[in-house]
Design a protein around this motif. Structure first.
Motif, PDB file in Angstrom:
ATOM      1  N   ASP A  16       0.836  -1.213   0.000  1.00 17.53           N
ATOM      2  CA  ASP A  16       0.000   0.000   0.000  1.00 17.53           C
ATOM      3  C   ASP A  16       0.868   1.259   0.000  1.00 17.53           C
ATOM      4  N   LYS A  19       2.278   1.764  -3.461  1.00 17.93           N
ATOM      5  CA  LYS A  19       1.238   2.305  -4.355  1.00 17.93           C
ATOM      6  C   LYS A  19       1.016   3.790  -4.064  1.00 17.93           C
ATOM      7  N   TYR A  23       1.158   7.118  -6.495  1.00 18.10           N
ATOM      8  CA  TYR A  23       0.063   8.097  -6.601  1.00 18.10           C
ATOM      9  C   TYR A  23       0.540   9.504  -6.234  1.00 18.10           C
ATOM     10  N   CYS A  98       6.995  -1.662  -8.898  1.00 17.08           N
ATOM     11  CA  CYS A  98       6.304  -2.842  -9.432  1.00 17.08           C
ATOM     12  C   CYS A  98       7.063  -4.122  -9.092  1.00 17.08           C
ATOM     13  N   ILE A 101       6.487  -4.719  -5.411  1.00 17.33           N
ATOM     14  CA  ILE A 101       5.110  -5.187  -5.190  1.00 17.33           C
ATOM     15  C   ILE A 101       4.979  -6.653  -5.590  1.00 17.33           C
TER      16      ILE A 101
END
Length: 189
Positions: A16, A19, A23, A98, A101
């Motif tokens: 999270d 991410k 953002y 990425c 993640i």
């Protein structure tokens, strides 16, 4: 709803955060693009005003405005350079995030498999215990039926032997609740 181990919770939080970083980068880029657009509009307006001042022979005011134009042009150039650098940096950060993640997702999956295996084994054990208890109940019913049958045969034999009518015995000797065993299906109602 969700069952997740401690390691998985930590990995989910880290994902999270990765991410959110992407953002936030997007937000910073969008804010910069808005600043550039605003400054570009202001520059175009000032340039038009400068051109009018020069055309009207207002050199002193034109020179002052030119200083502001030069300053705004330098600022726009710096912001455009920063925007280009941020786009390249975003691609690198996105690729890196990425990969992280993906690795953390793999760890979540491995943790999930371990958690699932443990819960499954526990459920399997409980299922086996339940089946054992159901078998005990079936056995108790079978034993009870066997003894009821033996007692019923004994009573019938004795009644016939002594010429006693069965209806007299049912009412006084064998109560109605003893006429059938406990039904396992009734437990589920």
């Amino acid at each position: 709803m969700e069952y997740i181990g401690e390691l998985s919770k930590q990995a989910v939080e880290e994902i999270d955060n990765l991410k959110k970083a992407v953002y936030k980068f997007d937000i910073r880029i969008n804010e910069l693009v808005e600043e550039i657009a605003k400054d570009t509009d202001e520059y175009n307006q000032l340039e038009e005003k400068y051109s009018d001042l020069v055309s009207n022979g207002e050199d002193k005011e034109a020179d002052i405005l030119y200083g502001k134009l030069d300053e705004l042009k330098t600022s726009l150039k710096a912001k455009n350079n920063r925007h280009e650098t941020m786009k390249v940096a975003k691609v690198k950060a996105l690729i890196n995030n990425c990969r992280l993640i993906e690795a953390k997702s793999r760890n979540i999956y491995l943790s999930y498999r371990e958690d699932y295996k443990n819960v499954y084994e526990e459920a399997k054990k409980l299922h086996e215990e339940l089946n054992e208890k159901l078998d005990e109940l079936k056995s108790a019913n079978k034993t009870w039926n066997y003894h009821l049958e033996l007692n019923s045969r004994f009573i019938d034999h004795q009644l016939r032997k002594n010429d006693i009518h069965r209806s007299l015995v049912n009412v006084h000797i064998l109560p109605p609740y003893m006429t059938k065993p406990f039904n396992l299906d009734e437990m589920n109602k």
